[in-house]
Design a protein around this motif. Structure first.
Motif, PDB file in Angstrom:
ATOM      1  N   LEU A  19     -48.662   0.663  56.214  1.00 23.99           N
ATOM      2  CA  LEU A  19     -48.291   1.720  57.151  1.00 23.99           C
ATOM      3  C   LEU A  19     -48.794   3.070  56.651  1.00 23.99           C
ATOM      4  CD1 LEU A  19     -46.776   2.677  59.683  1.00 23.99           C
ATOM      5  CD2 LEU A  19     -44.694   2.798  58.272  1.00 23.99           C
ATOM      6  N   SER A  20     -48.604   3.365  55.369  1.00 22.81           N
ATOM      7  CA  SER A  20     -49.063   4.634  54.806  1.00 22.81           C
ATOM      8  C   SER A  20     -50.576   4.746  54.860  1.00 22.81           C
ATOM      9  CB  SER A  20     -48.597   4.787  53.353  1.00 22.81           C
ATOM     10  OG  SER A  20     -47.202   4.955  53.290  1.00 22.81           O
ATOM     11  N   ARG A  21     -51.267   3.660  54.570  1.00 17.76           N
ATOM     12  CA  ARG A  21     -52.741   3.689  54.587  1.00 17.76           C
ATOM     13  C   ARG A  21     -53.272   3.960  55.999  1.00 17.76           C
ATOM     14  NH1 ARG A  21     -54.993   2.105  49.909  1.00 17.76           N
ATOM     15  NH2 ARG A  21     -53.606   1.187  48.383  1.00 17.76           N
ATOM     16  N   ARG A  22     -52.692   3.303  57.004  1.00 13.31           N
ATOM     17  CA  ARG A  22     -53.127   3.542  58.389  1.00 13.31           C
ATOM     18  C   ARG A  22     -52.814   4.984  58.800  1.00 13.31           C
ATOM     19  NH1 ARG A  22     -50.570  -1.431  59.162  1.00 13.31           N
ATOM     20  NH2 ARG A  22     -48.882  -0.410  60.288  1.00 13.31           N
ATOM     21  N   ASP A  72     -37.139  11.306  45.595  1.00 10.75           N
ATOM     22  CA  ASP A  72     -35.738  11.025  45.919  1.00 10.75           C
ATOM     23  C   ASP A  72     -34.946  12.300  46.194  1.00 10.75           C
ATOM     24  OD1 ASP A  72     -35.830   8.252  45.930  1.00 10.75           O
ATOM     25  OD2 ASP A  72     -35.481   8.117  43.774  1.00 10.75           O
ATOM     26  N   ASP A  73     -35.111  13.316  45.361  1.00 11.47           N
ATOM     27  CA  ASP A  73     -34.372  14.559  45.561  1.00 11.47           C
ATOM     28  C   ASP A  73     -34.780  15.226  46.873  1.00 11.47           C
ATOM     29  OD1 ASP A  73     -32.498  16.577  44.555  1.00 11.47           O
ATOM     30  OD2 ASP A  73     -34.274  17.866  44.421  1.00 11.47           O
ATOM     31  N   LEU A  74     -36.060  15.272  47.126  1.00 15.09           N
ATOM     32  CA  LEU A  74     -36.549  15.842  48.382  1.00 15.09           C
ATOM     33  C   LEU A  74     -36.015  15.052  49.577  1.00 15.09           C
ATOM     34  CD1 LEU A  74     -38.495  17.837  49.828  1.00 15.09           C
ATOM     35  CD2 LEU A  74     -40.230  16.060  49.620  1.00 15.09           C
ATOM     36  N   ALA A  75     -36.025  13.737  49.473  1.00  9.94           N
ATOM     37  CA  ALA A  75     -35.533  12.895  50.566  1.00  9.94           C
ATOM     38  C   ALA A  75     -34.066  13.188  50.865  1.00  9.94           C
ATOM     39  CB  ALA A  75     -35.711  11.421  50.204  1.00  9.94           C
ATOM     40  N   LEU A  99     -34.449  12.531  54.637  1.00 15.93           N
ATOM     41  CA  LEU A  99     -35.504  11.553  54.894  1.00 15.93           C
ATOM     42  C   LEU A  99     -35.132  10.196  54.323  1.00 15.93           C
ATOM     43  CD1 LEU A  99     -38.622  13.721  53.938  1.00 15.93           C
ATOM     44  CD2 LEU A  99     -37.886  13.082  56.242  1.00 15.93           C
ATOM     45  N   GLN A 100     -35.493   9.148  55.052  1.00 16.68           N
ATOM     46  CA  GLN A 100     -35.276   7.791  54.552  1.00 16.68           C
ATOM     47  C   GLN A 100     -36.565   6.995  54.520  1.00 16.68           C
ATOM     48  OE1 GLN A 100     -32.396   6.583  57.438  1.00 16.68           O
ATOM     49  NE2 GLN A 100     -30.686   7.466  56.299  1.00 16.68           N
ATOM     50  N   HIS A 101     -37.550   7.457  55.300  1.00 17.07           N
ATOM     51  CA  HIS A 101     -38.794   6.700  55.424  1.00 17.07           C
ATOM     52  C   HIS A 101     -40.013   7.600  55.264  1.00 17.07           C
ATOM     53  CE1 HIS A 101     -36.465   3.271  56.678  1.00 17.07           C
ATOM     54  NE2 HIS A 101     -35.940   3.960  57.679  1.00 17.07           N
ATOM     55  N   TYR A 102     -41.120   6.977  55.019  1.00 14.93           N
ATOM     56  CA  TYR A 102     -42.433   7.603  54.970  1.00 14.93           C
ATOM     57  C   TYR A 102     -43.401   6.615  55.601  1.00 14.93           C
ATOM     58  CZ  TYR A 102     -43.103   4.444  51.006  1.00 14.93           C
ATOM     59  OH  TYR A 102     -43.199   3.323  50.227  1.00 14.93           O
ATOM     60  N   PRO A 103     -44.576   6.992  55.966  1.00 15.73           N
ATOM     61  CA  PRO A 103     -45.271   8.259  55.738  1.00 15.73           C
ATOM     62  C   PRO A 103     -44.721   9.350  56.653  1.00 15.73           C
ATOM     63  CG  PRO A 103     -46.626   6.801  57.058  1.00 15.73           C
ATOM     64  CD  PRO A 103     -45.417   6.017  56.647  1.00 15.73           C
ATOM     65  N   LEU A 157     -36.433   6.103  49.492  1.00 12.34           N
ATOM     66  CA  LEU A 157     -37.459   6.109  50.537  1.00 12.34           C
ATOM     67  C   LEU A 157     -38.123   4.747  50.658  1.00 12.34           C
ATOM     68  CD1 LEU A 157     -39.167   9.509  49.714  1.00 12.34           C
ATOM     69  CD2 LEU A 157     -37.985   8.952  51.839  1.00 12.34           C
ATOM     70  N   SER A 158     -38.458   4.381  51.893  1.00 15.24           N
ATOM     71  CA  SER A 158     -39.187   3.141  52.144  1.00 15.24           C
ATOM     72  C   SER A 158     -40.093   3.360  53.346  1.00 15.24           C
ATOM     73  CB  SER A 158     -38.204   1.993  52.420  1.00 15.24           C
ATOM     74  OG  SER A 158     -37.448   2.282  53.577  1.00 15.24           O
ATOM     75  N   PRO A 159     -41.121   2.529  53.502  1.00 12.40           N
ATOM     76  CA  PRO A 159     -41.975   2.667  54.678  1.00 12.40           C
ATOM     77  C   PRO A 159     -41.170   2.401  55.944  1.00 12.40           C
ATOM     78  CG  PRO A 159     -42.957   1.180  53.053  1.00 12.40           C
ATOM     79  CD  PRO A 159     -41.567   1.456  52.604  1.00 12.40           C
ATOM     80  N   GLY A 160     -41.401   3.201  56.974  1.00  8.73           N
ATOM     81  CA  GLY A 160     -40.669   2.995  58.221  1.00  8.73           C
ATOM     82  C   GLY A 160     -40.888   4.121  59.206  1.00  8.73           C
ATOM     83  N   LYS A 161     -40.221   4.027  60.349  1.00  7.77           N
ATOM     84  CA  LYS A 161     -40.361   5.005  61.430  1.00  7.77           C
ATOM     85  C   LYS A 161     -39.537   6.250  61.123  1.00  7.77           C
ATOM     86  CE  LYS A 161     -40.323   5.448  66.405  1.00  7.77           C
ATOM     87  NZ  LYS A 161     -41.334   6.463  66.347  1.00  7.77           N
TER      88      LYS A 161
END
Length: 171
Positions: free
Chosen positions: A101-104, A149-152, A157-161, A75-79
């Motif tokens: 990005l996560s904080r906003r 990672d397992d949940l992703a 999922l590849q990105h968060y938030p 996982l990484s920050p992204g859209k």
């Protein structure tokens, strides 16, 4: 009425007097593991003169600082593209990290997250001070450091938030 009682007694008596012999399905043989144990220098019996030493026991309980850093490699920050899911009974959960990005996202969605009682996973965080800062930003939300990672992988999922509910995945 007497017939079922008689059948029950006969069945019970037969079970006491009949038994099957043990059948070995497969015996692969093998060798003794004793040579492997000897290299560990364990005492061989209760009369051994050499006392066993046990590893040190931690006196203080583990806490969150001991769980850090947390890194989710998948996982990484992204859209994130919103999509529909069908996972009945899933407690709403959100994934955030220690990044701008996560904080906003957390600041703008905190009211909704509190309203639906969402639980947060902080999936990338290095220090306890950063975790505390995220918790202050999402005051009143339960947020725990955990690799996702397992949940992703399971959710694609590849990105968060991201917010994951029983009916959808959305950013």
């Amino acid at each position: 009425m007497k017939m079922p009682l008689v059948l029950g007694v006969v069945t019970l008596l037969l079970s006491f007097f009949t038994h099957a012999a043990l059948i070995v399905v497969e015996d692969m043989g093998g060798t003794s593991a004793l040579p492997y144990y000897r290299t560990l220098n364990l005492p061989t019996d209760a009369q051994s003169a050499k006392p066993m030493t046990l590893p040190a026991v931690r006196i203080n309980p583990y806490g969150e600082p001991d769980m850090l850093p947390v890194k989710s490699d998948h996982l990484s920050p992204g859209k994130v593209e919103n999509r529909v899911t069908n996972i009945p009974g899933l407690v709403p959960l959100f994934l955030v990290g220690d990044d701008d990005l996560s904080r906003r996202w957390l600041a703008s969605r905190a009211d909704l997250l509190r309203e639906i009682n969402a639980v947060g996973l902080v999936v990338n965080v290095q220090h306890i001070s950063a975790l505390i800062s995220l918790r202050e930003l999402g005051a009143g939300l339960e947020m725990v450091p955990a690799s996702a990672d397992d949940l992703a992988l399971r959710m694609g999922l590849q990105h968060y938030p991201v917010l994951v509910t029983a009916t959808g995945i959305e950013q």
